[in-house]
Design an enzyme around this catalytic site. Structure first.
Site, mmCIF file in Angstrom:
data_model
loop_
_atom_site.group_PDB
_atom_site.id
_atom_site.type_symbol
_atom_site.label_atom_id
_atom_site.label_comp_id
_atom_site.label_asym_id
_atom_site.label_seq_id
_atom_site.Cartn_x
_atom_site.Cartn_y
_atom_site.Cartn_z
ATOM 1 C CE1 TYR A 1 -4.001 2.071 0.504
ATOM 2 C CE2 TYR A 1 -2.811 3.071 2.332
ATOM 3 C CZ TYR A 1 -3.883 3.061 1.464
ATOM 4 O OH TYR A 1 -4.841 4.052 1.540
ATOM 5 C CE LYS B 1 -3.785 5.073 -1.539
ATOM 6 N NZ LYS B 1 -4.833 5.533 -2.471
#
Length: 241
Positions: free
Chosen positions: A152, A156
């Site tokens: 993640y 991002k």
């Protein structure tokens, strides 16, 4: 009278739904993307219609380039969104040593490939019109790194880099590209987190609301943000400065 259009991905719940409602209140008709929760999407649509704006539901997986094109290209021939909010995303947390290949590729595909497929499809038409706002939903995890979120955080962080690069590419065509970076926000994604451990980390002493994130998106879509591009606006209560 025609109204501007905002396309929001992953908008059947959470930050995406709040953003759709905020932009509807600001006078936008909404193209609302979601993957599978039809009931939730219908509820958001009903709320948008109550505000006097139109809402077109677009169920497709942003990581499926053929599905993206099939859903968007017929619409784009007749109308072009002024705003694109790339919000679709999910987490699949775990330490890297135990992370499956699917947990890695799945998260990156939705956040990065999803951004690429949707944005590329819309961007061609924005460039012809010489106007638009693109807002990418990133995360504090992509700014600081978080143990257990290698996939993640990588996604991002990559999206932050893509935001800055695309902003440089399209600024002369009057298209502004920015990122909004939420911290701990009250959503389904944070329901299971230990608040007794999290709250002491946040200087303002509470978690944020989806409406507070949506408010920043709404600002970036407004004329007041006409000289802002390539930036990451953090909505995190001071947890990262």
């Amino acid at each position: 009278m025609t109204f501007p259009i905002a396309l929001i991905t992953g908008a059947s719940k959470g930050i995406g739904a709040a953003t759709a409602l905020a932009l509807a209140e600001s006078g936008y008709d909404i193209w609302l993307n979601y993957r599978g929760d039809h009931a939730a999407a219908e509820q958001v649509k009903a709320a948008i219609l109550e505000k006097g704006r139109k809402c077109t539901l677009l169920p497709f997986d942003v990581a499926d380039k053929d599905a993206v094109r099939a859903a968007l290209e017929p619409l784009l021939k007749d109308a072009v969104p002024y705003v694109l909010v790339n919000n679709a995303g999910y987490t699949k947390d775990g330490l890297m040593m135990w992370m499956d290949d699917e947990d890695w590729t799945g998260v990156l595909d939705v956040h990065l490939s999803g951004f690429f497929y949707v944005t590329k499809c819309v961007l061609t038409y924005m460039l012809r019109k010489r106007e638009g706002r693109i807002i990418n939903m990133v995360s504090t995890s992509g700014e600081t790194g978080v143990a257990g979120q290698v996939n993640y955080s990588a996604a991002k962080s990559g999206l932050i880099g893509a935001t800055k690069s695309l902003a440089r590419e399209v600024a002369k065509r009057n298209i502004l590209v920015n990122a909004v970076s939420p911290g701990f926000i009250e959503t389904d994604m944070t329901d299971g987190l230990p608040k007794e451990k999290i709250l002491p980390m946040i200087p303002v002493g509470r978690m944020g609301t989806v409406e507070e994130v949506a408010g920043v998106v709404r600002f970036l879509c407004s004329p007041d943000a006409g000289y802002i591009t390539g930036q990451v606006l953090s909505v995190n209560g001071g947890v990262h400065m």
